[in-house]
Design an enzyme around this catalytic site. Structure first.
Site, PDB file in Angstrom:
ATOM      1  N   ASP A 150       0.856  -1.184   0.000  1.00 49.48           N
ATOM      2  CA  ASP A 150       0.000   0.000   0.000  1.00 49.48           C
ATOM      3  C   ASP A 150       0.891   1.232   0.000  1.00 49.48           C
ATOM      4  O   ASP A 150       1.603   1.486   0.980  1.00 49.48           O
ATOM      5  CB  ASP A 150      -0.913  -0.006   1.234  1.00 49.48           C
ATOM      6  N   ARG A 152      -0.230   4.375  -0.578  1.00 49.21           N
ATOM      7  CA  ARG A 152      -1.034   5.588  -0.459  1.00 49.21           C
ATOM      8  C   ARG A 152      -0.510   6.510   0.643  1.00 49.21           C
ATOM      9  O   ARG A 152       0.055   6.060   1.636  1.00 49.21           O
ATOM     10  CB  ARG A 152      -2.493   5.231  -0.168  1.00 49.21           C
TER      11      ARG A 152
END
Length: 230
Positions: A150, A152
Site C-alpha cells: 500500500d 497511499r
C-alpha cells in the site's frame, strides 16, 4: 504539504448536488473534494505535532458551530471500480454509498485522492490483476512486482479539510490507518463509521486479504461462507 486551491463549482449527481473543489499539490497532481452543506472558509492551520490527546474537540468557526460533525470519506481513485463498476473490488460501491450517506446527512465531504491502485498507478494495478488471475492475492501480487502493499499517502487531507474549516469528523472507513493518520495530524475523528458494501463472490478473496492481512476492520462473522470462507 504545499498545495493550491484551484476552483469550485456545483456538481449535480444522481445522488444529489455537491460542491466540487479542485486542488493541486506541489507535484502538479490534482485532487478533488466533494462537499455538501460545508462553507468555504479561511483555511485553519493544522498543527502536525498535535496528537490524539490534544486534538480539538470543538470547531470554533461560527459558520460550522451549529451543525453536526461532518461525515467524511477519504477515497482513493479506482478507475476500474469507480468508473467501470469492476467486481474485483468494493471501491465503486463504497464511493456511491458514501455519496448517498453524505447527501442523506446534508453535511459532509468526500476527499477523492488521485492515487490509483493503492498508490502504484493504473498500469501496475493491471499487472497485479494479471497475477491475481493466476491465484495470488492482492497483497502478494504487489510484492511480486517489487511494489509496496500500500503506497497511499494522506498528506492532502489536512489542507483540504482546513479549506472548509473542518477539524473534527465522523470518518467513513474500515481502515484504521486513515483514522490514525488524521488523529496524528490534528484532525479529531470522533467516530469511525463502517462501510461494508459491494460484497460478491468475485471480490471475496480481496476483502478477506484486507481483513486478514492488512488489518481492515471487517467483521469476520459478517460475511457468508460463500463469500469469505471458501
Amino acid at each position: 504539504m504545499s498545495y493550491q486551491f484551484i476552483t469550485c463549482a456545483k456538481l449535480p449527481t444522481r445522488h444529489g448536488e455537491f460542491d466540487i473543489h479542485v486542488f493541486e499539490n506541489e507535484d502538479g497532481q490534482e485532487h478533488v473534494m466533494l462537499t455538501v452543506g460545508l462553507p468555504v472558509v479561511e483555511p485553519i492551520p493544522i498543527d502536525p505535532t498535535l496528537k490524539k490527546d490534544a486534538a480539538p474537540t470543538k470547531n470554533t468557526d461560527h459558520k460550522l458551530s451549529d451543525h453536526p460533525i461532518p461525515l467524511v470519506r477519504i477515497h482513493s481513485e479506482c478507475l476500474t471500480g469507480d468508473a467501470f463498476s469492476s467486481l474485483k473490488c468494493d471501491c465503486g460501491s463504497q464511493l456511491n454509498a458514501a455519496m448517498q450517506a453524505i447527501q442523506a446527512t446534508g453535511f459532509g465531504a468526500i476527499l477523492y485522492l488521485r492515487q490509483e491502485g493503492r498508490g502504484i498507478g493504473l498500469t501496475n494495478k493491471i499487472r497485479a490483476y494479471a497475477l491475481q488471475d493466476q491465484g495470488h492475492d492482492t497483497l502478494d501480487a504487489n510484492l511480486m512486482l517489487g511494489l509496496p502493499a500500500d503506497a497511499r499517502t494522506y498528506d492532502m487531507c489536512g489542507p483540504m479539510l482546513a479549506h472548509i474549516g473542518v477539524k473534527e469528523v465522523r470518518l467513513i472507513t474500515n481502515n484504521p490507518d486513515k483514522v490514525a493518520y488524521l488523529m496524528d495530524h490534528g484532525i479529531h475523528v470522533v467516530e469511525r463509521v463502517p462501510l461494508v458494501v459491494g460484497v460478491n463472490d468475485i471480490n471475496a478473496g480481496y476483502l478477506a486479504t484486507k481483513r486478514d492481512r492488512m488489518g481492515h476492520l471487517l467483521n469476520k462473522e459478517f460475511y457468508t461462507e460463500a463469500h469469505l470462507n471458501k
